[in-house]
Write a protein that holds these residues in place. Structure first.
Motif, PDB file in Angstrom:
ATOM      1  N   GLU A 193       0.986  -8.488   5.809  1.00  0.00           N
ATOM      2  CA  GLU A 193       1.392  -9.730   5.158  1.00  0.00           C
ATOM      3  C   GLU A 193       1.827  -9.542   3.711  1.00  0.00           C
ATOM      4  OE1 GLU A 193       0.061 -14.400   4.774  1.00  0.00           O
ATOM      5  OE2 GLU A 193      -1.334 -12.958   5.644  1.00  0.00           O
ATOM      6  N   ALA A 194       1.054  -8.776   2.941  1.00  0.00           N
ATOM      7  CA  ALA A 194       1.396  -8.578   1.524  1.00  0.00           C
ATOM      8  C   ALA A 194       2.725  -7.842   1.387  1.00  0.00           C
ATOM      9  CB  ALA A 194       0.278  -7.819   0.808  1.00  0.00           C
ATOM     10  N   ALA A 195       2.908  -6.809   2.204  1.00  0.00           N
ATOM     11  CA  ALA A 195       4.165  -6.054   2.160  1.00  0.00           C
ATOM     12  C   ALA A 195       5.332  -6.939   2.598  1.00  0.00           C
ATOM     13  CB  ALA A 195       4.076  -4.819   3.052  1.00  0.00           C
ATOM     14  N   TYR A 196       5.109  -7.754   3.641  1.00  0.00           N
ATOM     15  CA  TYR A 196       6.153  -8.674   4.118  1.00  0.00           C
ATOM     16  C   TYR A 196       6.601  -9.613   3.000  1.00  0.00           C
ATOM     17  CZ  TYR A 196       7.721 -13.177   5.912  1.00  0.00           C
ATOM     18  OH  TYR A 196       8.395 -14.357   6.083  1.00  0.00           O
ATOM     19  N   GLU A 197       5.634 -10.210   2.296  1.00  0.00           N
ATOM     20  CA  GLU A 197       5.968 -11.155   1.222  1.00  0.00           C
ATOM     21  C   GLU A 197       6.753 -10.465   0.107  1.00  0.00           C
ATOM     22  OE1 GLU A 197       2.225 -12.852   0.138  1.00  0.00           O
ATOM     23  OE2 GLU A 197       2.124 -14.119   1.939  1.00  0.00           O
ATOM     24  N   GLN A 198       6.329  -9.244  -0.214  1.00  0.00           N
ATOM     25  CA  GLN A 198       7.029  -8.509  -1.273  1.00  0.00           C
ATOM     26  C   GLN A 198       8.435  -8.109  -0.826  1.00  0.00           C
ATOM     27  OE1 GLN A 198       4.877  -5.287  -3.486  1.00  0.00           O
ATOM     28  NE2 GLN A 198       5.625  -6.697  -5.036  1.00  0.00           N
ATOM     29  N   CYS A 199       8.573  -7.741   0.435  1.00  0.00           N
ATOM     30  CA  CYS A 199       9.880  -7.376   0.981  1.00  0.00           C
ATOM     31  C   CYS A 199      10.842  -8.572   0.893  1.00  0.00           C
ATOM     32  CB  CYS A 199       9.720  -6.929   2.432  1.00  0.00           C
ATOM     33  SG  CYS A 199      11.247  -6.398   3.213  1.00  0.00           S
ATOM     34  N   VAL A 200      10.353  -9.746   1.266  1.00  0.00           N
ATOM     35  CA  VAL A 200      11.190 -10.960   1.202  1.00  0.00           C
ATOM     36  C   VAL A 200      11.661 -11.203  -0.235  1.00  0.00           C
ATOM     37  CG1 VAL A 200      11.147 -13.486   1.415  1.00  0.00           C
ATOM     38  CG2 VAL A 200      10.186 -12.053   3.240  1.00  0.00           C
ATOM     39  N   GLU A 201      10.748 -11.056  -1.201  1.00  0.00           N
ATOM     40  CA  GLU A 201      11.111 -11.249  -2.610  1.00  0.00           C
ATOM     41  C   GLU A 201      12.144 -10.217  -3.056  1.00  0.00           C
ATOM     42  OE1 GLU A 201       7.505 -11.339  -4.938  1.00  0.00           O
ATOM     43  OE2 GLU A 201       6.678 -12.943  -3.682  1.00  0.00           O
ATOM     44  N   ALA A 250       0.836  -1.209   0.000  1.00  0.00           N
ATOM     45  CA  ALA A 250       0.000   0.000   0.000  1.00  0.00           C
ATOM     46  C   ALA A 250       0.870   1.258   0.000  1.00  0.00           C
ATOM     47  CB  ALA A 250      -0.928  -0.007   1.210  1.00  0.00           C
ATOM     48  N   MET A 251       2.001   1.186   0.737  1.00  0.00           N
ATOM     49  CA  MET A 251       2.916   2.324   0.771  1.00  0.00           C
ATOM     50  C   MET A 251       3.980   2.136  -0.307  1.00  0.00           C
ATOM     51  SD  MET A 251       1.471   4.033   3.018  1.00  0.00           S
ATOM     52  CE  MET A 251       2.637   5.374   3.041  1.00  0.00           C
ATOM     53  N   LYS A 252       3.883   2.927  -1.369  1.00  0.00           N
ATOM     54  CA  LYS A 252       4.797   2.797  -2.510  1.00  0.00           C
ATOM     55  C   LYS A 252       6.155   3.438  -2.205  1.00  0.00           C
ATOM     56  CE  LYS A 252       1.378   0.964  -4.758  1.00  0.00           C
ATOM     57  NZ  LYS A 252       1.281  -0.516  -4.692  1.00  0.00           N
ATOM     58  N   ILE A 253       7.091   3.222  -3.121  1.00  0.00           N
ATOM     59  CA  ILE A 253       8.404   3.865  -3.002  1.00  0.00           C
ATOM     60  C   ILE A 253       8.199   5.377  -3.035  1.00  0.00           C
ATOM     61  CG2 ILE A 253      10.628   4.242  -4.134  1.00  0.00           C
ATOM     62  CD1 ILE A 253      10.598   1.466  -3.312  1.00  0.00           C
ATOM     63  N   GLY A 254       8.806   6.069  -2.090  1.00  0.00           N
ATOM     64  CA  GLY A 254       8.668   7.521  -2.055  1.00  0.00           C
ATOM     65  C   GLY A 254       9.980   8.178  -1.676  1.00  0.00           C
ATOM     66  N   GLY A 293       8.142  -2.208   4.871  1.00  0.00           N
ATOM     67  CA  GLY A 293       7.418  -1.985   3.615  1.00  0.00           C
ATOM     68  C   GLY A 293       8.029  -2.807   2.490  1.00  0.00           C
ATOM     69  N   THR A 294       8.432  -2.144   1.424  1.00  0.00           N
ATOM     70  CA  THR A 294       9.043  -2.824   0.276  1.00  0.00           C
ATOM     71  C   THR A 294      10.451  -3.337   0.569  1.00  0.00           C
ATOM     72  OG1 THR A 294       9.997  -0.755  -0.513  1.00  0.00           O
ATOM     73  CG2 THR A 294       7.813  -1.345  -1.372  1.00  0.00           C
ATOM     74  N   GLY A 295      11.068  -2.815   1.644  1.00  0.00           N
ATOM     75  CA  GLY A 295      12.446  -3.163   1.969  1.00  0.00           C
ATOM     76  C   GLY A 295      13.473  -2.179   1.425  1.00  0.00           C
TER      77      GLY A 295
END
Length: 237
Positions: free
Chosen positions: A71-79, A18-22, A47-49
């Protein structure tokens, strides 16, 4: 769908966050202090990491942890961590700060956080984003209490906040024996007011070093100070 954000040495997917790169995150990742002695780093609310990835690029710290409650942000951060050149040094925990503090015995030389601040007067242009900001918002008192328990005795904590929150945040930090070491106030252009504050804290009470940063001279025309700060990351710098 949000396109991946491509930096010089890594790429960040952020379509599920939800919180994009800024600008805030990139500023903090570039400004936070690292040295050859920085051996452990923690990013609270990753967030994205992006910030942890910047710090992996800037340091040789063998341990770079992150925590993310969504959860969604966590999964994306791991990737994003796994796809980076520093996947062996980066690790993300799916946890809230309170449970992380309760379970982890480690202490960190550097803690960073771009906290999802939420205040009533914040513009609500994107309801989903505002919901994420509100639900994930970490009360400043809880953040500072957690930092004070996870930071090494000689460690530092760096964060970025709305300028209007600065005085109260510094007051609250002093209650857990954290004191400002550096403060950099950020404005968009020379004519605009200071909107953000980059703050660095330690357990040592000193007179803080105060500076300021202006991002643009005009639209898409960046100041030399800003370019020097972020040039290792942005492709166009």
């Amino acid at each position: 769908m949000s396109k991946p954000f491509v930096f010089k040495q890594f790429t960040v997917q952020h379509d599920r966050c939800a919180m994009k790169i800024g600008t805030d995150g990139v500023l903090l990742g570039a400004w936070a202090p690292v040295s050859p002695h920085t051996s452990s780093i923690l990013d609270i609310g990753a967030g994205t990491g992006i910030i942890a990835l910047q710090l992996a690029q800037r340091s040789h710290a063998p341990l770079i942890d992150a925590i993310e409650i969504d959860e969604a942000a966590y999964e994306q951060c791991v990737e994003n961590f796994e796809d980076s050149p520093w996947g062996d040094r980066l690790f993300c925990y799916h946890a809230g700060l309170d449970e992380f503090v309760a379970e982890i015995d480690d202490r960190y030389d550097l803690i960073v956080s771009n906290p999802p601040f939420y205040t009533e007067d914040y513009p609500c242009e994107h309801p989903e984003r505002e919901k994420a900001r509100f639900e994930a918002s970490l009360p400043f008192g809880d953040l500072l209490e957690g930092v004070s328990r996870l930071l090494t005795e000689t460690g530092v904590f760096a964060t970025i906040l709305p300028k209007k929150e600065e005085v109260e945040f510094i007051r609250m930090a002093s209650e857990v024996n954290l004191f400002p070491k550096r403060i950099c106030r950020v404005r968009g252009t020379a004519a605009s007011e200071e909107k953000r504050g980059l703050l660095e804290f330690s357990f040592k009470e000193t007179t803080p070093e105060i500076s300021s940063l202006t991002i643009e001279t005009e639209r898409h025309n960046y100041t030399e100070a800003y370019k020097n700060l972020v040039k290792d990351f942005y492709l166009k710098m």
